[in-house]
Design a protein around this motif. Structure first.
Motif, PDB file in Angstrom:
ATOM      1  N   VAL A   1      33.837  37.989 -41.560  1.00  0.00           N
ATOM      2  CA  VAL A   1      33.728  38.104 -40.098  1.00  0.00           C
ATOM      3  C   VAL A   1      35.062  37.779 -39.429  1.00  0.00           C
ATOM      4  N   VAL A   2      35.739  36.722 -39.968  1.00  0.00           N
ATOM      5  CA  VAL A   2      37.038  36.365 -39.406  1.00  0.00           C
ATOM      6  C   VAL A   2      38.014  37.526 -39.552  1.00  0.00           C
ATOM      7  N   ASP A   3      38.041  38.111 -40.752  1.00  0.00           N
ATOM      8  CA  ASP A   3      38.943  39.249 -40.968  1.00  0.00           C
ATOM      9  C   ASP A   3      38.575  40.418 -40.055  1.00  0.00           C
ATOM     10  N   GLU A   4      37.245  40.684 -39.965  1.00  0.00           N
ATOM     11  CA  GLU A   4      36.818  41.798 -39.115  1.00  0.00           C
ATOM     12  C   GLU A   4      37.170  41.547 -37.643  1.00  0.00           C
TER      13      GLU A   4
ATOM     14  N   ARG B   1      28.016  32.003 -49.725  1.00  0.00           N
ATOM     15  CA  ARG B   1      27.788  33.257 -48.980  1.00  0.00           C
ATOM     16  C   ARG B   1      28.261  33.130 -47.539  1.00  0.00           C
ATOM     17  N   ILE B   2      27.951  31.977 -46.946  1.00  0.00           N
ATOM     18  CA  ILE B   2      28.358  31.785 -45.547  1.00  0.00           C
ATOM     19  C   ILE B   2      29.871  31.781 -45.424  1.00  0.00           C
TER      20      ILE B   2
ATOM     21  N   ASP C   1      21.045  26.203 -54.640  1.00  0.00           N
ATOM     22  CA  ASP C   1      20.741  27.137 -53.541  1.00  0.00           C
ATOM     23  C   ASP C   1      21.664  26.893 -52.347  1.00  0.00           C
ATOM     24  N   HIS C   2      21.874  25.648 -51.986  1.00  0.00           N
ATOM     25  CA  HIS C   2      22.742  25.339 -50.845  1.00  0.00           C
ATOM     26  C   HIS C   2      24.191  25.667 -51.137  1.00  0.00           C
TER      27      HIS C   2
END
Length: 421
Positions: free
Chosen positions: A63-66, A55-56, A48-49
């Motif tokens: 997010v970095v690309d965006e 996913r993170i 799970d981790h």
């Protein structure tokens, strides 16, 4: 966890139930199921981790690309607007500089026109007005009947009136010119202030266009202030274009004022020159008339002098003739007296006696006539001498008037030559 706790409790009960000393100090034991369950839980937690971390990481990359794309897009958008803004400011700076250059040229031209007005005022005050007043003062020095309110005096009064009228118009126009210069320089001050602000704003935006986030000076800059905008774009545009419109309005007013000054100075020159010509013409006519009268008086004076000489000569002849006749009468009387000495019958009225009596009578009549003519000649001589003195006085009066008009007045009036100031 629930099963594990349960096992602990079971082990504890069992241990307590048994009275074994060494076993009581041993840790609790887990079952195989507990061991398997614990392993499964650990593996699931690890999976799970790991999935969460994946996913993170994926989300972080997205997010970095965006954020990178958004930042680059906004930076391009900001730089585009900054370039548009700098272009707009450059255009406005160019327009403001054109307006300022035109305003400076108009200021210089209007200053020249103001100096022309000052030159005209100086000429009218220290030349025209003084000459006119001096002519009045000089002409007060005329004597006798020549101190007359003639056409020259009337034209001088008209010249004084025209001069004062032109002075009033020029002084009023000079005030308007100075006020227009003040307004024009006020708009130039606002243009300079606006240009200074826009130049500084242009330098700031051009410097911002060269800044990159990788530059050391950008990274090291601290204590950044982000003030709120005070004015809206509409207010900025209104203020800028208002300055341009105000300057254009004052430029138009200055151009119209210069055109009016041209017309006014031309009219002043024409009016003053026309009136000066009329006054000079009146002076010339008066001088010519005075010369003619003086010449006639001098001719008459010469005739009177000749007549005085004739009368004096005639008087000498009359007095000589009178003396001769008186001597002739005396001779006649002596002869009559001598004949009165005749004796006796010889004392008779003979032809000689009658002739002597007739001679005596004729001589007395002639002497009386000669005395009358002598008296008439003396009276005529006294009158001619009086006329001579009167003529000499008149000639002196005319000479004085001629000196005043021809020498004193016309000499100083020669400087009254008007030209466009």
């Amino acid at each position: 966890m629930f099963h594990q706790s349960k096992s602990h409790r079971v082990g504890a009960i069992n241990i307590v139930g048994q009275n074994v000393g060494f076993a009581s100090r041993m840790p609790p034991k887990f079952t195989d199921e507990d061991w398997d369950f614990n392993n499964k839980i650990k593996f699931r937690t690890i999976d799970d981790h790991q999935k969460l971390a994946e996913r993170i990481v994926a989300e972080s990359k997205r997010v970095v690309d965006e954020t990178k794309d958004t930042t680059e897009n906004w930076q391009r958008e900001v730089e585009h607007h900054m370039k548009e803004r700098t272009s707009e400011i450059r255009f406005l700076v160019g327009e403001l500089n054109k307006q300022k250059k035109t305003a400076l040229q108009e200021d210089e031209a209007l200053s020249v026109y103001s100096q022309r007005i000052l030159n005209a005022l100086d000429f009218l005050k220290h030349k025209s007005l003084e000459v006119c007043n001096k002519c009045f003062i000089f002409r007060e020095g005329r004597i006798g009947v020549d101190l007359v309110d003639d056409e020259v005096d009337r034209q001088l009064r008209q010249e004084l009136k025209v001069t004062k009228g032109c002075l009033a118009l020029l002084e009023k126009t000079l005030k308007e010119s100075n006020e227009q210069l003040r307004k024009l320089r006020a708009t130039m001050y606002l243009l300079d202030e606006d240009l200074g602000h826009k130049d500084k704003s242009l330098l700031i935006d051009e410097a911002n266009l060269t800044l990159k986030q990788t530059q050391q000076k950008v990274r090291n800059q601290r204590d950044l202030a982000i003030p709120n905008c005070v004015y809206s774009l509409a207010e900025w545009e209104h203020k800028t274009y208002q300055n341009v419109q105000d300057n254009a309005k004052e430029l138009n007013s200055a151009t119209q004022l210069r055109a009016y000054v041209d017309i006014l100075l031309k009219q002043v020159v024409e009016d003053m020159q026309n009136q000066t010509d009329r006054t000079n013409e009146a002076f010339d006519m008066r001088i010519n008339e005075m010369r003619h009268v003086k010449k006639m008086l001098e001719q008459k004076h010469s005739d009177v002098v000749n007549h005085i000489s004739d009368v004096n000569r005639n008087l000498v002849q009359l007095e000589t003739e009178l003396a001769d006749r008186e001597e002739s009468l005396h001779l006649c009387l002596v002869r009559l007296s001598n004949r009165s000495q005749r004796p006796g019958l010889e004392l008779t009225c003979d032809a000689v006696q009658n002739a002597l009596n007739s001679e005596m009578r004729v001589l007395k009549e002639n002497i009386s006539r000669l005395k009358k003519k002598v008296a008439e000649n003396k009276a005529s001589l006294r009158y001619l001498l009086h006329v001579q003195i009167m003529q000499e006085e008149e000639i002196n009066i005319k000479a004085n008037s001629l000196k005043i008009d021809d020498v004193d007045c016309m000499t100083i009036r020669r400087i009254l030559s008007y030209r466009p100031f």
